[in-house]
Design a protein around this motif. Structure first.
Motif, mmCIF file in Angstrom:
data_model
loop_
_atom_site.group_PDB
_atom_site.id
_atom_site.type_symbol
_atom_site.label_atom_id
_atom_site.label_comp_id
_atom_site.label_asym_id
_atom_site.label_seq_id
_atom_site.Cartn_x
_atom_site.Cartn_y
_atom_site.Cartn_z
ATOM 1 N N ARG A 64 0.807 -1.221 0.000
ATOM 2 C CA ARG A 64 0.000 0.000 0.000
ATOM 3 C C ARG A 64 0.844 1.277 0.000
ATOM 4 O O ARG A 64 0.438 2.287 -0.565
ATOM 5 N N PHE A 65 2.013 1.205 0.646
ATOM 6 C CA PHE A 65 2.850 2.392 0.784
ATOM 7 C C PHE A 65 4.210 2.164 0.141
ATOM 8 O O PHE A 65 4.692 1.034 0.048
ATOM 9 N N THR A 66 4.832 3.266 -0.280
ATOM 10 C CA THR A 66 6.207 3.226 -0.767
ATOM 11 C C THR A 66 7.134 3.435 0.414
ATOM 12 O O THR A 66 7.012 4.416 1.145
ATOM 13 N N ARG A 67 8.044 2.494 0.619
ATOM 14 C CA ARG A 67 8.950 2.564 1.756
ATOM 15 C C ARG A 67 10.316 3.072 1.303
ATOM 16 O O ARG A 67 10.755 2.826 0.189
ATOM 17 N N CYS A 68 10.980 3.776 2.202
ATOM 18 C CA CYS A 68 12.365 4.168 1.958
ATOM 19 C C CYS A 68 13.125 4.066 3.276
ATOM 20 O O CYS A 68 12.560 4.295 4.347
ATOM 21 N N ALA A 69 14.398 3.718 3.191
ATOM 22 C CA ALA A 69 15.212 3.526 4.389
ATOM 23 C C ALA A 69 15.540 4.871 5.025
ATOM 24 O O ALA A 69 15.835 5.852 4.334
#
Length: 248
Positions: free
Chosen positions: A236-241
């Protein structure tokens, strides 16, 4: 000439100062969590049994002893201090400890004084915490459903916790939400909880159930791996570190 990690840490603090604390890998220990009480005004199902037997108050360190202990660690290189419980804000006179420890913030020997709380006492104490130099706090909150919140905490009232978060933000405190992932209980709420927290400028940390305390039930029934939670959120969401670490 060669130096071991403890000697190097000693030199960083200066000759004659108390040597810094280092772990077996040579890493400086700069972050300390101190439990000021085992008591809590909630009885969360993953943390406590409903009828807890607490330590006799005489067996707990006094506030003066806690101050001496924390100050001793600060002289050994601790730069961040977090007070926990139980629920730290139910400890009688706890604000005197925050007031006393804040002197280390004023002198620059401590970078951060903070706490983890269930939020129930924040309407009473948020402004005073800010006045003692606390700049950010962690609030434990597993659901935004009032009935589910009552079931998880047994005694808690969601409205009071939300009012506490309001009070904290009004006082200028930065709030991070800690939510324990509970299989079959709140796992369907994580997207909404994430959107709610971020919508109010708060970070959200999801935590796996841990084998702590006497809860009188099977913890495996509550356990859901965060790898599964992460994968679901990724749909559902775009993840980034993050380029920085966050602590619970």
């Amino acid at each position: 000439m060669t130096y071991d990690a403890q000697t190097l840490a000693f030199d960083r603090l200066g000759r004659g100062a108390a040597p810094a604390l280092v772990d077996p890998f040579g890493r400086g220990i700069t972050y300390l969590r101190v439990s000021v009480t085992d008591r809590c005004d909630f009885r969360c199902v993953y943390c406590m049994s409903e009828n807890m037997a607490f330590l006799p108050k005489a067996d707990l360190l006094s506030l003066e002893e806690l101050d001496r202990l924390c100050s001793a660690f600060i002289t050994r290189g601790v730069r961040k201090l977090r007070l926990t419980g139980g629920e730290p804000l139910v400890r009688r006179g706890i604000m005197t400890l925050f007031a006393s420890l804040s002197r280390h913030l004023a002198t620059g020997t401590l970078d951060e004084l903070t706490l983890t709380t269930n939020g129930s006492q924040l309407p009473k104490y948020a402004a005073e915490l800010a006045g003692h130099g606390v700049r950010r706090i962690n609030v434990s909150l597993d659901t935004l459903d009032p009935d589910k919140f009552r079931a998880i905490t047994r005694w808690g009232e969601l409205d009071k916790v939300l009012a506490g978060i309001d009070a904290a933000q009004t006082a200028g405190l930065k709030v991070k939400i800690n939510a324990v992932a509970l299989k079959g209980v709140n796992e369907d709420e994580f997207p909404a909880l994430l959107e709610w927290a971020h919508g109010r400028g708060m970070e959200l940390t999801l935590i796996e159930v841990m084998p702590l305390g006497d809860v009188g039930g099977g913890r495996l029934d509550q356990y859901i791996p965060l790898s599964i939670v992460r994968a679901r959120l990724g749909e559902r969401f775009t993840r980034c570190a993050l380029r920085r670490e966050t602590t619970c």
